[in-house]
Design an enzyme around this catalytic site. Structure first.
Site, mmCIF file in Angstrom:
data_model
loop_
_atom_site.group_PDB
_atom_site.id
_atom_site.type_symbol
_atom_site.label_atom_id
_atom_site.label_comp_id
_atom_site.label_asym_id
_atom_site.label_seq_id
_atom_site.Cartn_x
_atom_site.Cartn_y
_atom_site.Cartn_z
ATOM 1 N N ASN A 1 25.016 -10.694 4.716
ATOM 2 C CA ASN A 1 24.069 -11.807 4.713
ATOM 3 C C ASN A 1 24.106 -12.622 6.003
ATOM 4 O O ASN A 1 25.104 -12.637 6.721
ATOM 5 C CB ASN A 1 24.367 -12.739 3.531
ATOM 6 C CG ASN A 1 25.792 -13.250 3.564
ATOM 7 O OD1 ASN A 1 26.693 -12.566 3.095
ATOM 8 N ND2 ASN A 1 26.020 -14.430 4.124
ATOM 9 N N ASP B 1 21.759 -14.474 -0.791
ATOM 10 C CA ASP B 1 23.039 -13.812 -0.631
ATOM 11 C C ASP B 1 23.056 -12.411 -1.243
ATOM 12 O O ASP B 1 24.047 -11.970 -1.797
ATOM 13 C CB ASP B 1 24.182 -14.645 -1.233
ATOM 14 C CG ASP B 1 25.518 -14.264 -0.609
ATOM 15 O OD1 ASP B 1 26.220 -13.448 -1.203
ATOM 16 O OD2 ASP B 1 25.827 -14.766 0.481
#
Length: 576
Positions: free
Chosen positions: A304, A347
């Site tokens: 991420n 995420d």
């Protein structure tokens, strides 16, 4: 990123509107230790030349890579243990380490010798048939370690007579395999800025390949190659390019769904910020890369962006986060990438290791492919030469409200931030045309808050929180890689994290956080055998032979990330 956000005590610990599963999920701590091994040398030399590593996928005696081979199929090509006799599987020995903490190690087995790692960077050399300990090495940590999701280590790599391990204080070390003596160490990156190492390295053609953790701390991700002889840096590929990280301003994700971006606002933010935020844009590489020796290509997936949830700090697509990337083995030069989620604010990073295999395209022609199991719950199948997305599987877990944007009060979306498929390695049985994936189902709400770069400290820009009223569970899924259809599924009481092993005995092995380690029929998903390990089985299993006898080995140490029961044991099984 890999944090389950559940407990109010952890929120108080951070003193922010964040929630982390336990205090071990992140740390800046001084750790004491010694660098000299204890015990005795191995009774024989270890010799693993490059030719043995190249042939590891067909080696029915040893387990020479953390994921079985450079292709990372986690397919073991022997069938002494099979669907007809696996019910008779019994423990042969259990080895207890000195570290009672989460275990994510994949044992390496060479000619009857097993090498395992633990949290906090211990390494053990054992007799793989009896569990006798030969030597034990404990890495001496530097004064600062900064890491996400537990003090884990996922294993060593081996070449010739050396072992290689990444450390929590962001070093790469080489050990003499026979004695455990440290030969050299190299500082990979600065732990005070949030860099750490938990992945198992990959060694190929004299190069040790290793990525970096730290996407939760505002690092600039990379994969580096070091000389296996002396630890000198050979090349670096940054997962965040200095220029062009804004990408193409993608509207849809890899499956064609609108990601609800305000691209006009992002472009205005980019004008205000300038271009130097690439230095803190995240993009960690959590798991071992795959290597295609024929095309001289390294394949990996990138995690991420930073901060995880607050996108205003990082306008643009944030290349190469949430992507599969292919680079040149000799130089680290870019070949291609494919981004699954641009400007990720959920995420849902790409973490499960790339697998190299073959699959049919839409016209029915067999192609060489690179596949990845995503936190989205899809398995993505790419042409290995170009990166073209040939197909994505049906969703293996529920998807709801995608892609709702995080809010200050919290927006519910499925999958939650842990997946789908987390870091857990998948397995492929090419004969059955099936990929096997360990999935999570954790309904979450996504919360965003303004957050500036904190200088090497945890940088989420909000929180994701599980919903107490909604049930969490896991799913072991078998997916046809030629069609993308789910062929069978086995649902578990707890979310699955740890990884899968497939064997030529038409078996699939997988563990659960409640301590159960199980074998399934690879064709049907029928549960054929199980064993209660006493602690979470949250590591990928391996198989090997000693003296003509097949063994199955797995670590039972629990998991910090999901707060599963801790242990300190490697269990080894065989037929009577």
């Amino acid at each position: 990123m890999h944090i389950d956000l559940r407990h109010s005590a952890a929120r108080a610990l951070l003193g922010l509107t964040l929630a982390v599963a336990c205090t071990g999920a992140w740390a800046q701590a001084e750790v004491q230790g010694g660098a000299a091994p204890t015990g005795q040398p191995l009774p024989k030399d270890i010799a693993v030349p490059q030719s043995r590593l190249d042939a590891a996928g067909g080696d029915a005696v040893n387990f020479l890579h953390s994921n079985g081979s450079y292709a990372q199929t986690r397919y073991y090509p022997a069938s002494q243990i099979n669907t007809g006799n696996v019910a008779k599987l019994r423990p042969v020995f259990s080895f207890q380490t000195a570290v009672l903490e989460s275990m994510e190690t994949a044992p390496i087995v060479v000619d009857g010798i097993m090498f395992i790692t633990t949290s906090y960077n211990h390494v053990y050399a054992l007799d793989a048939a009896t569990g006798k300990e030969f030597w034990h090495f404990k890495h001496k940590m530097g004064p600062v370690t900064t890491y996400c999701c537990g003090p884990n280590n996922r294993g060593v790599a081996v070449l010739d007579g050396k072992l290689f391990m990444g450390t929590l204080d962001a070093k790469l070390i080489a050990l003499e395999a026979k004695t455990g003596k440290q030969l050299w160490e190299t500082q990979i990156a600065d732990p005070e800025l949030g860099y750490s190492e938990t992945m198992a390295p990959v060694v190929v053609n004299g190069k040790v390949l290793i990525g970096t953790n730290g996407g939760e701390y505002g690092v600039r991700g990379f994969v580096k190659a070091f000389d296996a002889n002396d630890g000198k840096l050979l090349w670096t590929f940054y997962t965040i390019p200095e220029k062009g990280h804004e990408g193409v301003w993608a509207v849809n994700d890899a499956t064609g769904r609108n990601m609800l971006r305000d691209i006009a606002a992002e472009k205005a933010q980019l004008e205000q910020k300038g271009g130097d935020f690439y230095k803190t844009l995240g993009g960690g590489v959590w798991m071992a890369p795959a290597v295609d020796k024929e095309s001289n290509t390294v394949f990996f997936v990138v995690g991420n962006p930073s901060p995880d949830l607050y996108g205003r700090e990082r306008p643009g697509d944030n290349l190469y986060t949430n992507s599969m990337v292919a680079i040149d083995l000799n130089t680290g030069a870019y070949k291609w990438h494919y981004q699954y989620i641009a400007h990720d604010v959920w995420d849902l990073d790409a973490v499960s290791p790339v697998i190299l295999t073959e699959a049919k395209d839409k016209a029915g022609k067999m192609r060489k492919v690179a596949i990845h199991g995503g936190k989205t719950g899809h398995i993505y199948v790419h042409d290995r030469a170009t990166g073209e997305l040939l197909r994505f599987s049906e969703a293996m877990v529920p998807q709801e409200n995608m892609w709702v944007l995080p809010t200050s009060s919290g927006a519910r979306m499925l999958p939650g931030a842990n997946g789908g498929v987390e870091w857990s390695p998948m397995a492929v049985n090419a004969k059955l045309r099936l990929a096997y994936a360990a999935n999570l189902h954790q309904p979450m709400t996504y919360h965003v808050e303004e957050s500036r770069y904190p200088g090497g400290k945890l940088w989420l820009g909000g929180a994701f929180k599980t919903i107490p009223s909604e049930k969490q569970w896991g799913r072991l899924a078998a997916v046809d890689i030629d069609t993308g259809k789910m062929v069978w599924k086995f649902d578990t009481e707890q979310p699955l994290i740890g990884g899968v092993l497939a064997t030529a005995g038409d078996l699939v092995f997988n563990g659960e956080g409640n301590g159960f380690f199980r074998a399934f029929d690879a064709k049907t998903g029928k549960k054929l055998w199980e064993y209660q390990a006493g602690a979470g089985v949250n590591a990928p299993a391996v198989s090997y032979q000693v003296g003509g006898k097949q063994y199955i080995a797995v670590a039972a140490g629990g998991n910090t990330q999901l707060d599963f029961k801790r242990g300190n044991t490697v269990l080894v099984f065989a037929l009577p």
